[in-house]
Design an enzyme around this catalytic site. Structure first.
Site, mmCIF file in Angstrom:
data_model
loop_
_atom_site.group_PDB
_atom_site.id
_atom_site.type_symbol
_atom_site.label_atom_id
_atom_site.label_comp_id
_atom_site.label_asym_id
_atom_site.label_seq_id
_atom_site.Cartn_x
_atom_site.Cartn_y
_atom_site.Cartn_z
ATOM 1 N N ARG A 51 -9.126 -14.848 11.162
ATOM 2 C CA ARG A 51 -9.315 -13.204 11.437
ATOM 3 C C ARG A 51 -8.228 -12.454 11.302
ATOM 4 N NH1 ARG A 51 -12.681 -15.808 15.171
ATOM 5 N NH2 ARG A 51 -14.817 -15.650 14.527
ATOM 6 N N LYS A 72 -4.671 -0.968 1.473
ATOM 7 C CA LYS A 72 -5.940 -1.251 0.885
ATOM 8 C C LYS A 72 -5.789 -2.659 0.047
ATOM 9 C CE LYS A 72 -8.038 3.173 -0.418
ATOM 10 N NZ LYS A 72 -8.171 3.957 -1.510
ATOM 11 N N GLU A 93 1.671 6.483 -12.107
ATOM 12 C CA GLU A 93 1.196 6.732 -10.445
ATOM 13 C C GLU A 93 2.210 7.881 -9.981
ATOM 14 O OE1 GLU A 93 -1.536 6.130 -8.910
ATOM 15 O OE2 GLU A 93 -2.355 4.330 -9.963
ATOM 16 N N LYS A 139 2.988 8.686 -0.284
ATOM 17 C CA LYS A 139 1.998 7.929 0.195
ATOM 18 C C LYS A 139 1.845 7.404 1.370
ATOM 19 C CE LYS A 139 -1.150 4.372 -1.138
ATOM 20 N NZ LYS A 139 -1.681 3.495 -2.068
ATOM 21 N N GLU A 190 -9.473 7.065 4.329
ATOM 22 C CA GLU A 190 -9.979 7.836 3.357
ATOM 23 C C GLU A 190 -11.222 8.865 3.579
ATOM 24 O OE1 GLU A 190 -9.336 5.991 -0.616
ATOM 25 O OE2 GLU A 190 -11.228 7.164 -1.204
ATOM 26 N N ARG A 198 -6.752 11.570 2.221
ATOM 27 C CA ARG A 198 -6.228 10.284 1.224
ATOM 28 C C ARG A 198 -7.113 10.329 -0.016
ATOM 29 N NH1 ARG A 198 -5.144 3.763 2.970
ATOM 30 N NH2 ARG A 198 -4.703 3.321 0.625
ATOM 31 N N HIS A 248 -3.681 -0.358 -15.457
ATOM 32 C CA HIS A 248 -4.367 0.503 -14.345
ATOM 33 C C HIS A 248 -3.612 1.928 -14.525
ATOM 34 C CE1 HIS A 248 -6.120 1.858 -10.659
ATOM 35 N NE2 HIS A 248 -5.047 2.160 -10.224
HETATM 36 P P1 NAD Z 1 -0.037 -7.080 -11.799
HETATM 37 O O1 NAD Z 1 -0.228 -7.228 -10.446
HETATM 38 O O2 NAD Z 1 -1.071 -7.630 -12.733
HETATM 39 O O3 NAD Z 1 1.066 -7.120 -12.537
HETATM 40 C C1 NAD Z 1 1.363 -6.915 -14.153
HETATM 41 C C2 NAD Z 1 2.073 -7.856 -14.847
HETATM 42 O O4 NAD Z 1 3.421 -7.965 -14.561
HETATM 43 C C3 NAD Z 1 1.574 -9.243 -14.557
HETATM 44 O O5 NAD Z 1 1.366 -10.103 -15.623
HETATM 45 C C4 NAD Z 1 2.493 -9.916 -13.605
HETATM 46 O O6 NAD Z 1 2.768 -11.236 -13.713
HETATM 47 C C5 NAD Z 1 3.844 -9.190 -14.166
HETATM 48 N N1 NAD Z 1 4.819 -9.030 -13.398
HETATM 49 C C6 NAD Z 1 5.184 -8.493 -11.995
HETATM 50 N N2 NAD Z 1 6.083 -8.457 -11.359
HETATM 51 C C7 NAD Z 1 7.002 -8.657 -12.778
HETATM 52 C C8 NAD Z 1 8.472 -8.576 -12.645
HETATM 53 N N3 NAD Z 1 9.217 -8.189 -11.732
HETATM 54 N N4 NAD Z 1 9.052 -9.084 -13.824
HETATM 55 C C9 NAD Z 1 7.990 -9.454 -14.915
HETATM 56 N N5 NAD Z 1 6.982 -9.725 -14.844
HETATM 57 C C10 NAD Z 1 6.307 -8.985 -13.797
HETATM 58 O O7 NAD Z 1 -0.424 -5.181 -12.339
HETATM 59 P P2 NAD Z 1 -0.256 -4.101 -11.229
HETATM 60 O O8 NAD Z 1 -0.122 -3.053 -12.310
HETATM 61 O O9 NAD Z 1 1.017 -4.400 -10.570
HETATM 62 O O10 NAD Z 1 -1.241 -4.200 -10.403
HETATM 63 C C11 NAD Z 1 -2.587 -3.560 -10.822
HETATM 64 C C12 NAD Z 1 -3.527 -3.809 -9.672
HETATM 65 O O11 NAD Z 1 -3.373 -3.150 -8.726
HETATM 66 C C13 NAD Z 1 -4.929 -3.798 -10.129
HETATM 67 O O12 NAD Z 1 -5.793 -4.848 -9.498
HETATM 68 C C14 NAD Z 1 -5.507 -2.469 -9.285
HETATM 69 O O13 NAD Z 1 -6.902 -2.593 -8.837
HETATM 70 C C15 NAD Z 1 -4.517 -2.791 -7.822
HETATM 71 N N6 NAD Z 1 -4.185 -1.438 -7.215
HETATM 72 C C16 NAD Z 1 -4.260 -1.585 -5.865
HETATM 73 C C17 NAD Z 1 -4.102 -0.427 -5.203
HETATM 74 C C18 NAD Z 1 -4.057 -0.559 -3.692
HETATM 75 O O14 NAD Z 1 -3.979 0.604 -3.066
HETATM 76 N N7 NAD Z 1 -3.947 -1.485 -3.289
HETATM 77 C C19 NAD Z 1 -3.519 0.807 -5.924
HETATM 78 C C20 NAD Z 1 -3.448 0.917 -6.982
HETATM 79 C C21 NAD Z 1 -3.710 -0.358 -7.914
HETATM 80 N N1 GLY Z 2 -4.603 3.864 -4.648
HETATM 81 C C1 GLY Z 2 -5.165 4.849 -3.820
HETATM 82 C C2 GLY Z 2 -5.012 4.515 -2.343
HETATM 83 O O1 GLY Z 2 -4.199 3.738 -1.845
HETATM 84 O O2 GLY Z 2 -5.824 5.192 -1.528
#
Ligand code: NAD
Ligand code: GLY
Length: 384
Positions: A142, A164, A206, A248, A258, A262, A286
């Site tokens: 939990r 999130k 972003e 943020k 949100e 947000r 993304h």
């Molecule tokens: P990711 O986590 O897939 O990382 C991108 C790539 O970079 C991967 O292949 C990873 O292994 C590699 N990598 C990571 N750090 C590295 C480093 N320091 N050196 C070399 N390689 C490295 O992609 P992302 O763009 O970080 O995240 C995308 C995800 O985030 C999506 O699933 C999206 O939905 C989510 N997201 C969440 C929120 C939220 O508020 N929680 C906001 C935006 C996006």
């Molecule tokens: N990436 C949008 C949010 O965190 O609300």
């Protein structure tokens, strides 16, 4: 409109900068600074994060940074025995592993090593690892403590902040999740040195988004200092990350769930998410999809007379300057509209759509018509 402090000078940045996300009576601190990850053990000790800490990461990230982070986490804040190290929980790399199966594997590893309610998960990775490990932390027993050490630019300025967490379902992205604030976020731009250029650029979009929604100054700096940012010059990159995080944190502190403010963080996300879904999450990073989404949202605003065309052009110029985007010309307007109709931002049948009214300010509208969206998608290059 939000107002922000001017960019910090480099001289101030020798010590990590702390920014707090404040939700109710809880404070979720973010530390930002070159080398912060090397002090992870001490910083998490100071925050009393978990008696036992379990790292979740992936093999790619761990190969680059595992040794240093494991060493840092093993070091105690005060002299005495170093913490006993346990093997990291590694889940395979990639968005397709952001699933309940990966969460289940994390639970299994935690159960096998006897993790309890005093344990913590330390998510070391990009958004995929942060979201997946975060959901495991939110639900295991939990809820156990969660700390993030984000390793992509996108995670450092966006996904690790704000609580999130969640995973994808075969029928849709991010459909299963929770709001679960981390007890600490440690942002170390040095970790970005190994990040491939395309991934880095994805995070930059972003940053442009934060400029569009809240800070013309940040927007202008990304435009002016693009090369230095790509070169990961700390004098330029660090203040830009700090300002993005500050925006943020302010927004999430005002509206964690949100229900109002947000929503501005979703600028560019309606069309962006639809493009990602229409291409089965295989074509766009993304941030790239969000770049198209921002162009669409700016175009729609110009068509409504809410945004000056020169502001839209400045956004388009900056996005072009940052580098190439994957093509959209083979996609049909119909398939993208189909996804938009199922968007999470549809509430009581109304789509909440964020538009820019100038660089640095947005508004949310809920009366966008399919005709307007069709026209915007056509101008983006999609076919009828
Ligand atoms: P990711 O986590 O897939 O990382 C991108 C790539 O970079 C991967 O292949 C990873 O292994 C590699 N990598 C990571 N750090 C590295 C480093 N320091 N050196 C070399 N390689 C490295 O992609 P992302 O763009 O970080 O995240 C995308 C995800 O985030 C999506 O699933 C999206 O939905 C989510 N997201 C969440 C929120 C939220 O508020 N929680 C906001 C935006 C996006
Ligand atoms: N990436 C949008 C949010 O965190 O609300």
């Amino acid at each position: 409109m939000l107002s922000y402090q001017p960019a910090l000078s480099v001289a101030v940045l020798k010590e990590p900068v702390r920014i707090d996300v404040k939700v109710g009576s809880r404070v979720s601190p973010i530390w930002i600074g070159d080398g912060v990850s090397e002090r992870a053990g001490a910083l998490l000790d100071a925050q009393r994060v978990g008696r036992r800490r379990f790292v979740v990461s992936n093999p790619v990230i761990w190969r680059f940074h595992g040794e240093a982070i494991a060493r840092a986490l093993g070091e105690a804040a005060t002299p005495g025995p170093a913490r006993r190290r346990t093997d990291p929980i590694l889940i395979p790399d990639g968005e397709r592993y952001k699933t309940l199966l990966s969460v289940s594997r994390i639970y299994e590893a935690l159960i096998r090593v006897g993790a309890d309610r005093g344990s913590a998960i330390v998510a070391v990775g990009g958004g995929v690892i942060g979201d997946t490990a975060g959901f495991a932390a939110a639900t295991f027993l939990r809820g156990i403590a969660l700390a993030h050490i984000p390793t992509t630019l996108l995670a450092q300025v966006d996904s690790a902040i704000g609580g999130k967490v969640g995973v994808n379902h075969p029928l849709g992205k991010n459909l299963i999740g929770a709001f679960y604030q981390p007890v600490a976020v440690l942002i170390d731009p040095i970790l970005l040195r190994t990040l491939p250029r395309r991934e880095f650029r994805s995070g930059l979009y972003e940053m442009v988004k934060y400029g569009m929604i809240a800070s013309r100054d940040l927007f202008d700096r990304v435009a002016r200092d693009t090369k230095a940012i790509f070169d990961r010059d700390p004098a330029v990159l660090l203040p830009a990350i700090i300002e993005s995080c500050r925006i943020k944190a302010d927004v999430v502190s005002a509206d964690e769930r949100e229900s109002g403010l947000r929503r501005i963080l979703n600028f560019g996300h309606t069309v962006g998410h639809a493009l990602e879904a229409a291409t089965k999450y295989r074509r766009f990073r993304h941030g790239e999809a969000i770049a198209y989404g921002m162009l669409a949202a700016a175009d729609l605003a110009v068509a409504r007379g809410a945004l000056a065309d020169r502001e839209r052009q400045a956004l388009a110029r900056l996005i072009t300057q940052l580098g190439p985007l994957p093509p959209v010309v083979d996609l049909t307007i119909g398939e993208v509209l189909e996804v938009i109709r199922r968007d999470k931002k549809v509430i009581d049948g109304k789509l909440h759509f964020v538009i820019a009214i100038q660089i640095g300010a947005t508004m949310t509208i809920d009366d966008v018509t399919e005709e307007e969206l069709t026209a915007v998608l056509e101008r983006l290059g999609l076919k009828r």
